[in-house]
Design a protein around this motif. Structure first.
Motif, PDB file in Angstrom:
ATOM      1  N   UNK A  70       0.696  -1.165  -0.165  1.00 22.52           N
ATOM      2  CA  UNK A  70      -0.160   0.172   0.331  1.00 22.52           C
ATOM      3  C   UNK A  70       0.948   1.280   0.125  1.00 22.52           C
ATOM      4  N   UNK A  71       1.878   0.957   0.933  1.00 21.23           N
ATOM      5  CA  UNK A  71       2.683   2.480   1.432  1.00 21.23           C
ATOM      6  C   UNK A  71       3.546   2.907  -0.723  1.00 21.23           C
ATOM      7  N   UNK A  72       3.577   1.126  -1.390  1.00 22.44           N
ATOM      8  CA  UNK A  72       4.403   1.591  -2.314  1.00 22.44           C
ATOM      9  C   UNK A  72       3.876   2.259  -3.199  1.00 22.44           C
ATOM     10  N   UNK A  73       2.023   1.722  -3.437  1.00 28.15           N
ATOM     11  CA  UNK A  73       1.365   2.560  -4.429  1.00 28.15           C
ATOM     12  C   UNK A  73       0.518   3.485  -4.131  1.00 28.15           C
ATOM     13  N   UNK A  74       1.361   4.037  -2.861  1.00 28.84           N
ATOM     14  CA  UNK A  74      -0.070   5.432  -2.542  1.00 28.84           C
ATOM     15  C   UNK A  74       1.203   6.710  -2.339  1.00 28.84           C
ATOM     16  N   UNK A  75       2.755   6.266  -2.577  1.00 29.52           N
ATOM     17  CA  UNK A  75       3.450   7.486  -2.278  1.00 29.52           C
ATOM     18  C   UNK A  75       3.375   8.256  -3.407  1.00 29.52           C
ATOM     19  N   UNK A  76       3.337   9.519  -3.077  1.00 25.47           N
ATOM     20  CA  UNK A  76       4.026  10.608  -4.365  1.00 25.47           C
ATOM     21  C   UNK A  76       4.768  10.714  -4.968  1.00 25.47           C
ATOM     22  N   UNK A 104      15.461  -5.749   0.834  1.00 24.64           N
ATOM     23  CA  UNK A 104      14.523  -4.731   0.515  1.00 24.64           C
ATOM     24  C   UNK A 104      13.927  -3.580   1.054  1.00 24.64           C
ATOM     25  N   UNK A 105      13.626  -4.302   2.375  1.00 29.21           N
ATOM     26  CA  UNK A 105      12.926  -3.434   3.732  1.00 29.21           C
ATOM     27  C   UNK A 105      13.292  -2.560   3.888  1.00 29.21           C
ATOM     28  N   UNK A 106      14.704  -2.444   4.550  1.00 29.21           N
ATOM     29  CA  UNK A 106      16.229  -1.404   4.582  1.00 29.21           C
ATOM     30  C   UNK A 106      15.948  -0.881   3.391  1.00 29.21           C
ATOM     31  N   UNK A 107      15.707  -0.925   2.464  1.00 31.26           N
ATOM     32  CA  UNK A 107      15.997  -0.367   0.974  1.00 31.26           C
ATOM     33  C   UNK A 107      14.548   0.775   0.830  1.00 31.26           C
ATOM     34  N   UNK A 108      13.722  -0.045   0.835  1.00 29.12           N
ATOM     35  CA  UNK A 108      12.435   0.179   0.935  1.00 29.12           C
ATOM     36  C   UNK A 108      12.196   1.802   2.186  1.00 29.12           C
ATOM     37  N   UNK A 109      11.928   1.838   3.599  1.00 23.24           N
ATOM     38  CA  UNK A 109      12.246   2.671   4.162  1.00 23.24           C
ATOM     39  C   UNK A 109      13.403   3.289   4.177  1.00 23.24           C
ATOM     40  N   UNK A 110      14.898   3.670   3.243  1.00 28.09           N
ATOM     41  CA  UNK A 110      15.320   4.540   3.417  1.00 28.09           C
ATOM     42  C   UNK A 110      14.859   5.215   1.942  1.00 28.09           C
ATOM     43  N   UNK A 111      14.563   4.707   1.371  1.00 27.59           N
ATOM     44  CA  UNK A 111      14.010   5.053  -0.004  1.00 27.59           C
ATOM     45  C   UNK A 111      12.564   6.250   0.195  1.00 27.59           C
ATOM     46  N   UNK A 112      11.803   5.139   0.868  1.00 25.99           N
ATOM     47  CA  UNK A 112      10.825   6.192   1.310  1.00 25.99           C
ATOM     48  C   UNK A 112      10.662   6.717   2.241  1.00 25.99           C
ATOM     49  N   UNK A 113      10.717   6.394   3.216  1.00 27.57           N
ATOM     50  CA  UNK A 113      11.348   7.692   4.341  1.00 27.57           C
ATOM     51  C   UNK A 113       9.885   7.227   5.261  1.00 27.57           C
ATOM     52  N   UNK A 114       8.837   6.359   4.402  1.00 23.84           N
ATOM     53  CA  UNK A 114       8.180   6.352   5.081  1.00 23.84           C
ATOM     54  C   UNK A 114       7.565   5.325   6.608  1.00 23.84           C
ATOM     55  N   UNK A 115       7.735   5.108   7.561  1.00 28.49           N
ATOM     56  CA  UNK A 115       8.007   4.110   8.923  1.00 28.49           C
ATOM     57  C   UNK A 115       6.486   3.188   9.443  1.00 28.49           C
ATOM     58  N   UNK A 116       5.844   3.633   8.184  1.00 31.02           N
ATOM     59  CA  UNK A 116       4.523   3.675   8.858  1.00 31.02           C
ATOM     60  C   UNK A 116       4.243   1.735   9.050  1.00 31.02           C
TER      61      UNK A 116
END
Length: 75
Positions: A22-28, A63-75
């Motif tokens: 959900x975070x991936x597909x709703x990010x700006x 992948x999760x670590x990279x995803x959190x770093x890239x998006x900055x979304x900690x949901x």
């Protein structure tokens, strides 16, 4: 890193991968930008997020670590 467990999060998402999806597909940021910053192709990231049991690609802890770093979304 601080993780904030929002009330209702488990009711909205049945799995961690579902929440990430959900975070991936709703990010700006478009998915292609997230994928590029994670050093993945859009199709690789999409496949990892799909949770298809017949697909050998899986969303890993790395992948999760990279995803959190890239998006900055900690949901």
């Amino acid at each position: 890193m601080t993780l904030d467990f929002e009330p209702g999060l488990t009711e909205r998402h049945t799995s961690l991968l579902g929440c990430i999806r959900e975070v991936a597909y709703t990010q700006q940021q478009p998915l292609k930008t997230i994928a590029a910053e994670m050093d993945l192709s859009v199709s690789d990231l999409s496949r990892k997020l799909s949770s298809n049991p017949e697909d050998s690609r899986r969303f890993s802890v790395e992948d999760l670590e990279k995803f959190l770093r890239v998006t900055g979304d900690m949901t």
